[in-house]
Motif scaffolding. Structure first.
Motif, PDB file in Angstrom:
ATOM      1  N   GLN A  89       0.836  -1.201   0.000  1.00  0.00           N
ATOM      2  CA  GLN A  89       0.000   0.000   0.000  1.00  0.00           C
ATOM      3  C   GLN A  89       0.872   1.254   0.000  1.00  0.00           C
ATOM      4  OE1 GLN A  89      -2.322  -1.013   3.488  1.00  0.00           O
ATOM      5  NE2 GLN A  89      -4.136  -1.408   2.226  1.00  0.00           N
ATOM      6  N   ARG A  90       1.934   1.241   0.790  1.00  0.00           N
ATOM      7  CA  ARG A  90       2.845   2.389   0.845  1.00  0.00           C
ATOM      8  C   ARG A  90       3.478   2.644  -0.528  1.00  0.00           C
ATOM      9  NH1 ARG A  90       5.819   0.845   5.005  1.00  0.00           N
ATOM     10  NH2 ARG A  90       4.459   1.881   6.474  1.00  0.00           N
ATOM     11  N   LYS A  91       3.924   1.582  -1.192  1.00  0.00           N
ATOM     12  CA  LYS A  91       4.521   1.728  -2.520  1.00  0.00           C
ATOM     13  C   LYS A  91       3.505   2.252  -3.533  1.00  0.00           C
ATOM     14  CE  LYS A  91       8.031  -1.800  -1.839  1.00  0.00           C
ATOM     15  NZ  LYS A  91       8.465  -3.171  -2.123  1.00  0.00           N
ATOM     16  N   ALA A  92       2.276   1.760  -3.438  1.00  0.00           N
ATOM     17  CA  ALA A  92       1.231   2.228  -4.349  1.00  0.00           C
ATOM     18  C   ALA A  92       0.953   3.714  -4.134  1.00  0.00           C
ATOM     19  CB  ALA A  92      -0.048   1.412  -4.152  1.00  0.00           C
ATOM     20  N   LEU A  93       0.934   4.152  -2.875  1.00  0.00           N
ATOM     21  CA  LEU A  93       0.712   5.566  -2.581  1.00  0.00           C
ATOM     22  C   LEU A  93       1.868   6.427  -3.084  1.00  0.00           C
ATOM     23  CD1 LEU A  93      -0.828   5.301   0.991  1.00  0.00           C
ATOM     24  CD2 LEU A  93      -1.996   6.028  -1.095  1.00  0.00           C
ATOM     25  N   GLU A  94       3.091   5.924  -2.934  1.00  0.00           N
ATOM     26  CA  GLU A  94       4.253   6.664  -3.434  1.00  0.00           C
ATOM     27  C   GLU A  94       4.203   6.794  -4.954  1.00  0.00           C
ATOM     28  OE1 GLU A  94       7.612   4.485  -1.928  1.00  0.00           O
ATOM     29  OE2 GLU A  94       7.309   5.207   0.131  1.00  0.00           O
ATOM     30  N   LEU A  95       3.857   5.717  -5.638  1.00  0.00           N
ATOM     31  CA  LEU A  95       3.745   5.766  -7.099  1.00  0.00           C
ATOM     32  C   LEU A  95       2.647   6.727  -7.537  1.00  0.00           C
ATOM     33  CD1 LEU A  95       4.166   1.986  -8.003  1.00  0.00           C
ATOM     34  CD2 LEU A  95       5.752   3.843  -8.536  1.00  0.00           C
ATOM     35  N   GLU A  96       1.541   6.727  -6.811  1.00  0.00           N
ATOM     36  CA  GLU A  96       0.447   7.639  -7.134  1.00  0.00           C
ATOM     37  C   GLU A  96       0.870   9.091  -6.901  1.00  0.00           C
ATOM     38  OE1 GLU A  96      -3.404   8.644  -8.492  1.00  0.00           O
ATOM     39  OE2 GLU A  96      -2.117   6.908  -8.736  1.00  0.00           O
ATOM     40  N   ALA A  97       1.617   9.349  -5.830  1.00  0.00           N
ATOM     41  CA  ALA A  97       2.110  10.705  -5.555  1.00  0.00           C
ATOM     42  C   ALA A  97       3.060  11.150  -6.661  1.00  0.00           C
ATOM     43  CB  ALA A  97       2.794  10.756  -4.195  1.00  0.00           C
ATOM     44  N   ASP A  98       3.943  10.264  -7.126  1.00  0.00           N
ATOM     45  CA  ASP A  98       4.846  10.588  -8.227  1.00  0.00           C
ATOM     46  C   ASP A  98       4.060  10.903  -9.503  1.00  0.00           C
ATOM     47  OD1 ASP A  98       7.061  10.201  -6.606  1.00  0.00           O
ATOM     48  OD2 ASP A  98       7.504   8.183  -7.387  1.00  0.00           O
ATOM     49  N   ARG A  99       3.040  10.118  -9.772  1.00  0.00           N
ATOM     50  CA  ARG A  99       2.223  10.337 -10.966  1.00  0.00           C
ATOM     51  C   ARG A  99       1.515  11.692 -10.895  1.00  0.00           C
ATOM     52  NH1 ARG A  99      -2.757   9.681 -13.181  1.00  0.00           N
ATOM     53  NH2 ARG A  99      -3.805   9.176 -11.232  1.00  0.00           N
ATOM     54  N   ILE A 100       1.005  12.030  -9.731  1.00  0.00           N
ATOM     55  CA  ILE A 100       0.333  13.321  -9.551  1.00  0.00           C
ATOM     56  C   ILE A 100       1.318  14.462  -9.745  1.00  0.00           C
ATOM     57  CG2 ILE A 100      -0.759  14.813  -7.818  1.00  0.00           C
ATOM     58  CD1 ILE A 100      -2.171  12.244  -6.781  1.00  0.00           C
TER      59      ILE A 100
END
Length: 122
Positions: A89-100
């Motif tokens: 979940q943490r990795k998914a949130l980090e990837l989403e933050a990078d995408r944003i």
């Protein structure tokens, strides 16, 4: 109706089977045996519970109510350790933050390009 009876009925229905089909799979004389289990008039033996657990792809503990029942067949679920799930979940949130952030940068560049194009040339 007993917990065991409720669980047998629920798992049977999730599998899309009628009482006759379950009775046949368990090599029982007829659906009356299954009906008696489901209504709590009789209880299946441990051997019968083991066979049903195998048929329903579950455990005896789930059939007798010792653990919560999964509402869907078990092949719809995977087992994962809590810490591994948190890391994912943490990795998914980090990837989403990078995408944003990348999208924000693209938007800012597009806005700057638009401002430059809108200014009159001298």
């Amino acid at each position: 109706m007993s917990i065991v009876g409720e669980r047998i009925k629920k798992y049977r229905e999730l599998k899309g089977w009628n009482q006759h089909k379950l009775a046949k799979a368990l090599k029982k004389s007829g659906k009356a045996v299954i009906s008696n289990w489901e209504t709590g008039r009789n209880d299946p033996s441990l051997a019968e519970l083991r066979m049903m657990a195998e048929i329903f792809d579950t455990t005896v503990a789930q059939l007798v109510g010792e653990v919560p029942m999964l509402e869907e067949p078990r092949e719809q679920y995977i087992m994962i350790k809590k810490d591994d799930l948190i890391d994912l979940q943490r990795k998914a949130l980090e990837l989403e933050a990078d995408r944003i952030n990348n999208l924000k940068e693209q938007l800012e560049q597009a806005q700057k390009s638009g401002e430059t194009a809108d200014t009159p040339e001298s």
